[in-house]
Design a protein around this motif. Structure first.
Motif, mmCIF file in Angstrom:
data_model
loop_
_atom_site.group_PDB
_atom_site.id
_atom_site.type_symbol
_atom_site.label_atom_id
_atom_site.label_comp_id
_atom_site.label_asym_id
_atom_site.label_seq_id
_atom_site.Cartn_x
_atom_site.Cartn_y
_atom_site.Cartn_z
ATOM 1 N N ILE A 26 -44.879 -21.603 0.080
ATOM 2 C CA ILE A 26 -44.640 -22.872 1.018
ATOM 3 C C ILE A 26 -45.770 -23.754 0.619
ATOM 4 O O ILE A 26 -46.966 -23.573 0.417
ATOM 5 N N ASN A 27 -45.570 -25.108 0.067
ATOM 6 C CA ASN A 27 -46.485 -25.960 -0.233
ATOM 7 C C ASN A 27 -46.704 -27.121 0.972
ATOM 8 O O ASN A 27 -45.488 -27.806 1.088
ATOM 9 N N SER A 29 -48.006 -30.835 1.503
ATOM 10 C CA SER A 29 -48.831 -32.108 0.960
ATOM 11 C C SER A 29 -49.220 -32.951 2.013
ATOM 12 O O SER A 29 -48.408 -33.578 2.518
ATOM 13 N N THR A 49 -45.487 -33.936 3.617
ATOM 14 C CA THR A 49 -44.270 -32.889 2.988
ATOM 15 C C THR A 49 -44.178 -31.346 2.791
ATOM 16 O O THR A 49 -45.502 -30.999 2.592
ATOM 17 N N THR A 51 -42.739 -28.154 1.390
ATOM 18 C CA THR A 51 -41.698 -27.648 0.623
ATOM 19 C C THR A 51 -41.696 -26.094 0.760
ATOM 20 O O THR A 51 -42.872 -25.580 0.481
ATOM 21 N N ASN A 53 -40.220 -22.699 -1.131
ATOM 22 C CA ASN A 53 -39.224 -22.207 -2.112
ATOM 23 C C ASN A 53 -38.557 -20.665 -1.731
ATOM 24 O O ASN A 53 -39.409 -20.038 -1.266
#
Length: 71
Positions: A26-27, A29, A49, A51, A53
């Motif tokens: 999990i990112n 930003s 944001t 994100t 995966n």
């Protein structure tokens, strides 16, 4: 010897049924200087944001990931 064998059988069976996490990373930003009002973070120049995966199973996204919500 017999106790050792049962111990390894127990460990092996536990590892087989262990929980697997469908999301691999999990990112999040954020801009360098976000707006002080968090309600404005989704608009204008303060966009953030998230994100996630995930692994695919037979070319499809896991239902646990597809149906998830951020609280």
């Amino acid at each position: 010897m017999r106790k050792t064998w049962w111990f390894f059988v127990l460990i092996f069976s536990t590892q087989i049924s262990a929980q697997t996490f469908p999301v691999t990373s999990i990112n999040i930003s954020l801009p360098a200087n976000p707006d002080a009002k968090t309600a404005n973070w989704g608009t204008g120049s303060s966009m953030f944001t998230i994100t996630a995966n995930a692994r695919t199973i037979n070319g499809k996204i896991d239902d646990r990931v597809r149906d998830c919500k951020i609280l």
